[in-house]
Design a protein around this motif. Structure first.
Motif, short mmCIF file in Angstrom:
data_model
loop_
_atom_site.label_atom_id
_atom_site.label_comp_id
_atom_site.label_asym_id
_atom_site.label_seq_id
_atom_site.Cartn_x
_atom_site.Cartn_y
_atom_site.Cartn_z
N GLY A 74 -3.77 -10.13 -6.85
CA GLY A 74 -4.20 -8.74 -6.78
C GLY A 74 -4.03 -8.17 -5.39
O GLY A 74 -4.90 -7.47 -4.89
N ASN A 75 -2.91 -8.51 -4.75
CA ASN A 75 -2.73 -8.16 -3.35
C ASN A 75 -1.76 -7.00 -3.20
O ASN A 75 -0.58 -7.11 -3.55
N ASN A 76 -2.26 -5.88 -2.68
CA ASN A 76 -1.42 -4.70 -2.57
C ASN A 76 -0.30 -4.85 -1.57
O ASN A 76 0.75 -4.25 -1.69
N LEU A 77 -0.53 -5.67 -0.56
CA LEU A 77 0.49 -5.90 0.46
C LEU A 77 1.73 -6.52 -0.17
O LEU A 77 2.86 -6.14 0.11
N VAL A 78 1.48 -7.48 -1.03
CA VAL A 78 2.60 -8.16 -1.68
C VAL A 78 3.25 -7.23 -2.71
O VAL A 78 4.47 -7.21 -2.86
N TYR A 79 2.41 -6.42 -3.37
CA TYR A 79 2.97 -5.40 -4.26
C TYR A 79 3.93 -4.50 -3.48
O TYR A 79 5.03 -4.21 -3.92
N ALA A 80 3.47 -4.07 -2.30
CA ALA A 80 4.30 -3.15 -1.51
C ALA A 80 5.61 -3.82 -1.12
O ALA A 80 6.69 -3.24 -1.23
#
Lengths: 300, 722
Positions: free
Chosen positions: A44-50
């Protein structure tokens, strides 16, 4: 203004479809996107999503870019030089842009193997080439000739099929037999030495006695009188039967003779089991002879 | 005569790669241009790897970074060494790194895995020669970087991630930029090649980032909602709280075996409205009897005949038992195989499923043991009070109190009873007030007080415990005050999968609470955990996907106190960046901590939709991408148009105007002939078209081009055509 086609509008040419495929590197990057997305969902990591989405967007974007390098290009194959079997042939095409955009990282590819790339094709037209090895004798149209671009990242490959020109791959010149002497049967067309035939334009080296001086007086133009039965130049007959060995060895020998005779500037005739070429000289004759040798039966 | 003009060159053979790719029947073998990776690409890939390795600082100790540097330094091995030697050196290094990771980094831990991945990438980079080897290294580097950034979820972390992607792009671009001979020029070209695509990719990336549905992971939880089989209770002898038949104070952990906490018990799908998970009580074993050491079920607790005899086989029979019912809810459940009869109905069951019955304690039981996963549809009353009458024998059991063992609880109970005039409701409230005010704290691993006076010592000395300790102690205290109670175990809450209607209940959701009897109301729920640690179960209270519950909650003694702020927990674990900086606050809210709930908010703002789930998000995403593609296509078209010189544009526009009158200029038709044709067919146009064509020809081919004349005459022609 060189960017513009001469008539200002793109000439109608059969629209060739641009083929767009991800390359191996592109598939690696797609795998990276998938792996990043899995990590992102799992943690659930937005950094990795980005990271994943930026890479994915760049990946998709680069497909578009690759395609755009070939859009609006008109290509045609240039007639290739004949090549000996086993030799290296340079296949070339000319590309012309219908608009003023610079094209990048273009290269000519044969069967998926790409030649050296031209980093930037500035406005206008350019030629692209690829060195290929001629493996078999014959007159071939190389299949799978494409103009390709992997701009910008090499993740996608856009390719435009190019109709290739026929390439003459003649037998490898070989054989130790000497060039046959000029034929004792000199000119096939000998009849009578004194029968006047016609006039032709003066060429340097014509005997002064042959010049039609009256004509010169009349028209201030040097003309040479020709007589039938004039002895033609020494003609070499390059015969299948004179060569030795099996069919390929004979063809190789004939190819050597043709090239040597041409280099000497002699007039020569070629006689093959299936075809014979009348004596002549010059580049055209040489090409015709080599073509005949290339396509001679039995081809492998 | 034998002079060889065409020397037979030594027959060249195509190199390996080309030969392999040539078709067997092809008369030609193409010779690929250089396949060696350009130095700029190798260096930029090295930078990416270095960045990825530096991101591991904090997880990997310093010696790991030194080892990585050593692995990468094998690139400096002289190239004239035999290839096998270099390969052997690298293999030895890899083996050493794995051994090191195993011993120094605690076996197969996350740090060890990271270290090994980093070493493999560094060694691969060290032997990198060909262009085609770049991509795997770059892909691995990005993955390593992402893993390293997992703990650095902040704005600087974002900058690092973007930098990593840009480096990967630049390294990939290097092989298409071979014209630079020097390394620095090559790197500059490669970075320049990456710049524009990055900018062009940003809008799409932002769109994907904003609207890609953030369904919370881990992925297997997502899988459960899609029908992934639920795991079987592996350890039947120690099933853990929620399924155990014996409850020793402080000794029954939610899940006994370590690492089993994540195992799912059931997956529920709600129809329409998902209630706050804090209101979801999944009822399991119910305890009356405390023997001084532990709570126990009756000896024949699994005797089906007795349970069915005392219980309810039909909904109508059961309906008479329910005195108050509010908040009906429909749901569908998949229960994992637990080997026993537990179906874990949501409190309070409103109907029966097939092959099931309700016990006297309102448990939903299956007629046959659950040896495989089963699914059923149910409905429930979330807010209830039930029980027609309490039989004397049962009342005696529900009041049994080991007074000798627990003198202090007995005294407190007597006092509560005295002060509240024997009124059960008031006694319960007073006991809860005592819990709330006297410094009790919630602790998951409070340890076992042990002994017969365990509850006494817990209540008066330790004051730290988990749900099971609180439930047991409060039950006994209320008994001492004369209120019949029973301890209920099972599961509470569950993990609400954002953007869906699913709740996954895991063994870590095991919970214990109690029910108190009031002759006027029947059994009603009392949950001491809500008083002691209100934030524990408040997590999803306001996060229901649908705007409002069908029935407004009516406050009653048994309803848990007001739920705390919805994101209290999230805020505690991931503090948003300093609020005084509005930009940082915005970025923290919409970038760093964007989650499913905020996406719903975003979707409501973007689409104005009253409700939002992942389908709405996907539709928004698709629409956004389509819009983006259209805008980009229009932009590029405009750019192409803009590159055409102005006179040419003007003349083309005039030709287009004529084309509307079916006088299109044929492809390849020269301008003067075209003008003549137009003049013949449309005599009024003769003069302007001739002027325009003449000006254009003069501008295009003449020695003294006059662009202004072309524009002027073309405009006149265009206007004349209208």
């Amino acid at each position: 203004m060189a960017s513009m086609p001469a008539d200002g509008t793109p000439a109608s040419s059969p629209r060739t479809r641009i083929r767009l495929r991800p390359t191996a590197a592109g598939l690696w990057m797609l795998a990276a996107v998938v792996a990043l997305l899995l990590v992102a969902v799992n943690y659930g990591n937005n950094l990795v999503y980005a990271t994943a989405f930026l890479l994915l967007a760049a990946w998709l974007q680069s497909a578009w870019s690759a395609r755009r390098q070939l859009q609006g290009l008109r290509v045609r194959a240039l007639p290739p030089r004949e090549v000996a079997c086993g030799g290296t042939l340079r296949i070339e095409i000319a590309a012309e842009a219908a608009d003023a955009r610079a094209r990048k990282a273009l290269s000519l590819a044969l069967e998926g193997v790409e030649g050296e790339a031209v980093d930037v094709m500035q406005v206008g037209a350019a030629t692209f080439g690829i060195d290929v090895l001629a493996l078999r004798r014959g007159v071939h149209r190389p299949a799978g000739l494409e103009l390709a671009s992997r701009w910008p990242f090499g993740w996608w490959r856009a390719a435009l099929a190019v109709a290739s020109a026929p390439c003459v791959v003649h037998p490898r010149p070989d054989g130790a037999l000497p060039l046959p002497d000029a034929s004792p049967v000199r000119a096939l067309r000998a009849e009578g030495a004194d029968a006047f035939a016609d006039l032709r334009a003066y060429r340097a080296g014509d005997a002064p006695a042959r010049i039609d001086w009256r004509a010169w007086a009349r028209r201030e133009e040097l003309l040479t009188r020709r007589f039938d039965g004039e002895r033609g130049a020494a003609t070499r007959r390059l015969c299948w039967d004179d060569a030795r060995g099996d069919a390929e060895a004979r063809l190789s020998q004939l190819a050597r003779w043709v090239l040597d005779a041409d280099a000497h500037g002699d007039e020569y005739a070629l006689e093959l089991p299936g075809a014979s070429l009348a004596p002549a000289r010059g580049a055209e004759h040489r090409a015709a002879c080599l073509r005949a040798l290339a396509s001679a039966e039995p081809a492998p | 005569m034998t002079s060889r003009t065409t020397a037979p060159s030594p027959r060249p053979m195509p190199d390996g790669a080309a030969r392999r790719r040539a078709r067997a029947d092809s008369p030609f073998a193409a010779q690929a241009a250089t396949t060696a990776a350009p130095r700029a690409g190798i260096v930029v890939a090295g930078l990416l790897l270095a960045l990825a390795c530096l991101a591991q600082i904090g997880v990997l100790p310093a010696w790991c970074l030194a080892a990585l540097a050593l692995a990468a330094a094998t690139r400096a091995l002289p190239r004239r060494l035999p290839r096998r030697f270099a390969a052997a050196v690298r293999l030895a290094l890899l083996a050493a790194a794995v051994a090191l990771a195993w011993h120094a980094l605690d076996g197969a831990s996350a740090a060890a895995l990271r270290f090994v991945l980093a070493v493999v990438l560094a060694l691969k980079w060290a032997e990198l020669r060909a262009s085609r080897e770049l991509a795997p290294v770059l892909a691995g580097g990005l993955l390593l970087l992402a893993i390293g950034l997992l703990e650095r979820q902040s704005l600087p972390g974002f900058a690092l991630a973007v930098l990593g992607v840009v480096l990967a792009m630049a390294a990939s671009a290097a092989p298409t930029q071979r014209r630079a001979k020097r390394l620095r020029a090559g790197m500059r070209l490669a970075l320049a090649a990456a710049r524009r695509p990055t900018l062009a990719a940003l809008p799409l990336a932002a769109l994907l980032f904003a609207f890609f549905p953030r369904v919370p992971g881990p992925l297997w939880d997502l899988g459960y909602t899609l029908g992934l089989p639920l795991s079987v209770f592996a350890d039947r002898s120690e099933p853990g709280l929620g399924a155990a038949s014996r409850l020793a104070p402080g000794r029954t952990r939610p899940a006994v075996a370590a690492g089993k906490d994540d195992a799912p018990v059931l997956v529920a799908e709600f129809a329409g409205y998902v209630p706050p998970t804090s209101q979801l009580y999944w009822r399991g074993p119910v305890f009356y009897d405390f023997d001084g050491g532990a709570w126990r079920l009756e000896a024949d607790w699994s005797n089906r005949a007795r349970l069915m005899g005392e219980g309810f086989r039909g909904a109508r029979q059961f309906d008479a038992q329910v005195r108050e019912k509010r908040q009906p809810i429909d749901y569908r459940v998949r229960v994992g195989a637990n080997g026993a009869y537990w179906l874990y109905g949501l409190d309070l069951p409103a109907k029966l499923a097939a092959e099931s019955y309700l016990t006297r304690e309102f448990q939903l039981l299956s007629m046959t043991p659950l040896r495989e996963e089963s699914a059923y549809s149910m409905s429930a009353w979330l807010d209830y009070a039930a029980g027609a009458a309490l039989a004397p024998a049962l009342r005696a059991r529900a009041l049994a109190f080991p007074a000798g063992d627990l003198p202090r609880l007995a005294a407190l109970g007597a006092r509560l009873r005295r002060e509240n005039a024997d009124a059960p409701g008031a006694i319960v409230r007073a006991a809860l007030a005592h819990l709330a005010q006297d410094g009790f704290r919630f602790a998951d691993a409070a340890g076992a007080p042990g002994g017969a006076d365990a509850y006494d010592r817990f209540w008066f000395d330790g004051r730290r415990g988990d749900a099971e300790l609180y439930a047991g102690a409060l039950a006994l205290l209320l008994r001492a005050a004369g209120v019949p109670t029973r301890v209920v175990t099972g599961y509470r809450g569950g993990k609400l999968m954002a953007l869906t209607d699913y709740v996954v209940v895991k063994r870590s959701h095991a919970h214990a609470w109690l029910e108190a009897w009031d002759d006027a109301r029947g059994w009603s729920r009392v949950d001491p955990s809500d008083v002691v640690a209100p934030e524990r179960f408040g997590g999803d209270a306001a996060k229901a996907t649908k705007p409002s519950p069908p029935v407004q909650a009516v406050s009653a003694a048994a309803v848990p106190p007001a739920a705390p702020a919805p994101r209290a927990r999230a805020a505690a674990t991931a503090p948003v960046a300093a609020a005084d900086n509005p930009w940082a606050a915005f970025a923290g809210r919409w970038i760093v901590h964007l989650d499913g709930w905020r996406q719903i908010e975003l979707a409501r703002r973007a689409g104005g939709a009253g409700t939002a789930d992942w389908i709405v998000l996907l539709v928004l995403l698709g629409g956004g991408i389509a819009l983006l593609a259209l805008a980009r296509g229009a932009w590029l078209r405009w750019q192409d148009w803009r590159r055409v010189p102005k006179p040419e544009r003007a003349f083309r526009a005039a030709c287009a105007a004529l084309a509307r009158h079916e006088l299109a200029r044929a492809p390849g038709e020269c301008a003067s002939r075209y003008a003549g044709r137009v003049a013949a067919l449309w005599p009024e146009m003769a003069e302007p078209v001739r002027d325009a064509a003449a000006a254009w020809i003069d501008w295009r081919y003449g020695t003294r081009p006059d662009a202004g004349a072309v524009v002027r005459t073309s405009r006149i022609l265009e206007r004349a055509c209208r």
